[in-house]
Design an enzyme around this catalytic site. Structure first.
Site, short mmCIF file in Angstrom:
data_model
loop_
_atom_site.label_atom_id
_atom_site.label_comp_id
_atom_site.label_asym_id
_atom_site.label_seq_id
_atom_site.Cartn_x
_atom_site.Cartn_y
_atom_site.Cartn_z
N LEU A 203 41.66 39.09 37.52
CA LEU A 203 42.05 39.50 38.87
C LEU A 203 40.92 39.17 39.86
O LEU A 203 40.38 40.05 40.51
CB LEU A 203 42.35 41.00 38.88
CG LEU A 203 43.19 41.54 40.02
CD1 LEU A 203 44.52 40.83 40.11
CD2 LEU A 203 43.41 43.03 39.83
N HIS A 204 40.56 37.90 39.92
CA HIS A 204 39.45 37.56 40.80
C HIS A 204 39.93 37.34 42.21
O HIS A 204 41.09 37.60 42.52
CB HIS A 204 38.67 36.38 40.24
CG HIS A 204 37.81 36.83 39.09
ND1 HIS A 204 37.63 36.06 37.96
CD2 HIS A 204 37.15 37.98 38.89
CE1 HIS A 204 36.86 36.74 37.12
NE2 HIS A 204 36.56 37.90 37.65
N MET A 205 39.03 36.86 43.06
CA MET A 205 39.26 37.04 44.49
C MET A 205 40.62 36.57 44.97
O MET A 205 41.36 37.31 45.58
CB MET A 205 38.15 36.36 45.29
CG MET A 205 37.80 37.18 46.51
SD MET A 205 37.32 38.84 45.96
CE MET A 205 37.98 39.85 47.20
#
Lengths: 103, 578
Positions: A18-20
């Protein structure tokens, strides 16, 4: 079940977790619903509409997220957000999400 | 009520409401607010978020950014600025802790950034930098609003800040700013210079005054004794009103001296000129009995408005000052800024040691079009009166020759365009480095006058940053090394029969006037508010006494001894001034 609570647990499938960019996309979609939506990962629970809190979930690939919604459009929210996660949070915040998210 | 002590740098008493200016480049001090100010502070946070988002829109539109990485950064900033949970944490902090919006923003965002930085996950750690960017964006909005308030004031205030920069002071509405008090700074910091030129009290080096004053507190600034009183009680306010009244009577007596000549008791005439920063101050010099402008600093032209000034901007500013003194000298100093302060600087100059870097005349010689614009305007103004031109920070003959050659080029251009100017306009230099002082006899053959800038001469001779609290006690005009250089320069100027002025802050320090006269100085240029007092001293002494002071100082070895000695000598002449 108009104002009831709904809940689903999904597994993050995309490599970056769930990165940027996926997180922004998720928050943008969540923000289009009226219901209160919370996401739990391990011991941490975050407001699905807050990029700050969602970032702190530190959810990597393979992590299981529990999404809970309470409110008039809770059922729909759960359905859409589950899809977002399962479809791999494929990245780019879409044009449509951008427009909705800005509201 | 709280009483704090600092360094008095500009005399007078001010009693007014405070405006506290935080700096986005400096740690924001914790400052309490009253419960009644809570809603307004919360509202400021919402406003800052809204404005920061708008600014983001403008930047994105303007840059038409295509690079995906930059777009991503903006997108992240936007999501954070829209995040109501982040906003709520900040406003909650204000409500619970009763602190300013600036402090809440800086504290909460620092907490978030530090939290992010503690994650193992590299992506999250890197978000810490974004959070600091967002913090900066919000502080820019908050501080910008307060600064704008000082620009558009309609009530009297005193300004409290960590330190004041030329850009800030240039934009103040000077009619309503009654005084300054700052955490940092020294006797010759920018805050001090501006306060003296405006004739308002200032106290600096108060260390943490910005933590102790809230906007809307009443503050007394005593620029005579270096005292700042926060939230004074009625008795204290009355006491200060009486004191201000007594001072005012003393000053009125001095102003009566305006039309009297600056002549010693044994008949030696001195020329007293004014230092100015803005053209309107020329009138103040005249009102205080100055006989011309000995130093017209032109930096404000570059600092105000954020763009490089046009030739017309220059010309109007010069014409306005010359109008006040159509037949008296007006010495215009060319741009004296560091590369970092020039708004039109395209490449970012990252200088490890800017005081020894590309600044002042060096910068001008590297940026000829900027330099020539100013020279053209000065030459055009030269026909309006007795305009002199002066080059700052000359360190060797080569630089002086180069500057003069460019001046000649500009004259030729004007000849071709049939624009009139004064071809024999006097050309002088600031002597403010040891190298210029030691080669003064050579430099004197190539210019018409010297002006000794004591502030920089002391700094470069003693290797002391005057604004650094840790070493500022080493900074002194009374140091035998500085006095030695000064004797040298005065001797060489007299021998070459060229003009000599002392224009540093020293010329407005009452205690040093006798020493300067005794060393042979006959022209002083000083902050306009100090003119009457210095004239009073000149009229109270004999050159005989002054020569004696100078002779005895020659034999003294220690800075402190010299300082005490000249102070005692001056106090005997004019006890009220000390």
């Amino acid at each position: 079940m108009k104002d009831g609570a709904h809940e689903v647990t999904v597994e993050i499938k995309n490599a970056d977790g769930l990165h940027m960019r996926p997180a922004m996309h998720f928050v943008d979609v969540a923000s289009t619903f009226k219901s209160d939506i919370q996401v739990t990962h391990g011991d941490t629970t975050a407001d699905a509409k807050s990029i700050m809190q969602m970032t702190m979930l530190a959810a990597a690939c393979g992590a299981h997220l529990t999404i809970r919604a309470r409110g008039p459009d809770a059922a729909q929210a759960i359905e859409v957000l589950r899809e977002v996660v399962e479809q791999g949070l494929s990245g780019e915040p879409s044009q449509a999400a951008d427009e909705r998210g800005d509201g | 009520m709280e009483i704090r002590k600092g360094i008095p740098v500009s005399p007078g008493i001010a009693i007014a409401e405070a405006v506290v200016l935080d700096s986005k480049d400096w740690r924001i001090p914790r400052r309490a607010i009253l419960p009644s100010q809570r809603d307004a502070e919360v509202q400021r946070v919402h406003q800052a978020f809204t404005d920061a988002l708008k600014t983001l829109d403008t930047i994105e539109d303007r840059q038409t950014v295509d690079a995906r990485s930059i777009k991503d950064i903006f997108a992240v900033h936007r999501r954070f600025l829209q995040d109501s949970s982040l906003r709520r944490r900040i406003t909650q902090y204000i409500t619970d802790e009763l602190v300013t919006a600036e402090y809440a923003v800086s504290t909460i965002l620092r907490d978030v950034a530090m939290h992010f930085a503690s994650f193992k996950d590299r992506y999250i750690r890197e978000r810490a930098a974004d959070i600091y960017d967002i913090q900066r964006r919000l502080l820019e909005q908050l501080v910008g609003r307060v600064t704008a308030e000082v620009e558009h004031l309609e009530r009297e205030v005193v300004v409290i800040a960590h330190d004041l920069t030329p850009t800030q002071t240039a934009s103040f509405n000077k009619t309503y700013v009654r005084g300054f008090a700052t955490d940092a700074g020294g006797r010759t910091s920018h805050t001090a210079i501006v306060a003296r030129s405006l004739g308002i009290p200032a106290v600096v080096a108060l260390e943490d005054i910005t933590s102790h004053v809230t906007t809307e507190s009443t503050v007394i600034i005593d620029g005579n004794r270096g005292v700042v009183v926060v939230d004074p009680d009625e008795a204290t306010i009355q006491e200060y009103r009486d004191y201000a009244e007594r001072l005012h009577r003393f000053e009125t007596r001095l102003v009566a001296l305006r039309d009297e000549p600056a002549v010693t008791r044994d008949g030696v005439h001195l020329t007293l000129l004014g230092n100015i920063e803005f053209p309107e101050e020329a009138a103040l010099v005249k009102e205080r009995g100055g006989e011309g402008i000995g130093l017209y600093r032109t930096e404000f032209l570059y600092l105000y408005g954020g763009t490089e000034p046009t030739e017309e901007d220059h010309y109007h500013a010069y014409a306005q000052a010359v109008q006040a003194f159509p037949d008296r000298p007006v010495v215009i100093r060319t741009m004296d800024l560091g590369a970092d302060k020039v708004p039109s600087t395209q490449r970012p100059y990252r200088e490890p040691n800017p005081v020894l870097g590309l600044r002042s005349i060096r910068y001008c010689l590297h940026h000829l079009s900027l330099f020539k614009t100013q020279l053209r305007a000065i030459l055009r103004a030269s026909v309006l009166g007795d305009v002199h031109i002066m080059f700052p920070l000359i360190t060797n003959l080569q630089e002086l020759r180069q500057a003069r050659m460019i001046l000649r080029d500009v004259m030729e251009d004007l000849d071709e365009e049939a624009v009139s100017y004064n071809p024999s306009m006097p050309v002088g230099i600031m002597v403010e480095t040891p190298s210029a002082a030691l080669t003064a006899s050579m430099l004197a053959m190539h210019c018409d006058f010297f002006s000794i800038g004591t502030n920089d001469l002391i700094q470069y001779t003693l290797a002391v940053d005057r604004a650094n609290e840790y070493v500022s006690s080493l900074y002194s005009f009374a140091d035998p090394a500085v006095l030695g250089l000064l004797r040298h320069v005065i001797h060489d100027a007299n021998k070459a029969k060229i003009g000599l002025t002392v224009c540093g802050e020293i010329a407005s320090e009452p205690e040093y006037i006798m020493l300067l006269l005794g060393m042979g100085v006959r022209t002083l240029s000083l902050a306009p508010p100090m003119l009457p007092e210095v004239k009073q001293i000149v009229r109270s002494v004999t050159i005989e006494d002054c020569n004696d002071v100078a002779r005895r100082v020659t034999a003294m070895e220690a800075q402190r001894q010299i300082k005490n000695f000249v102070r005692a000598a001056a106090a005997k002449i004019l006890p009220e001034a000390f």
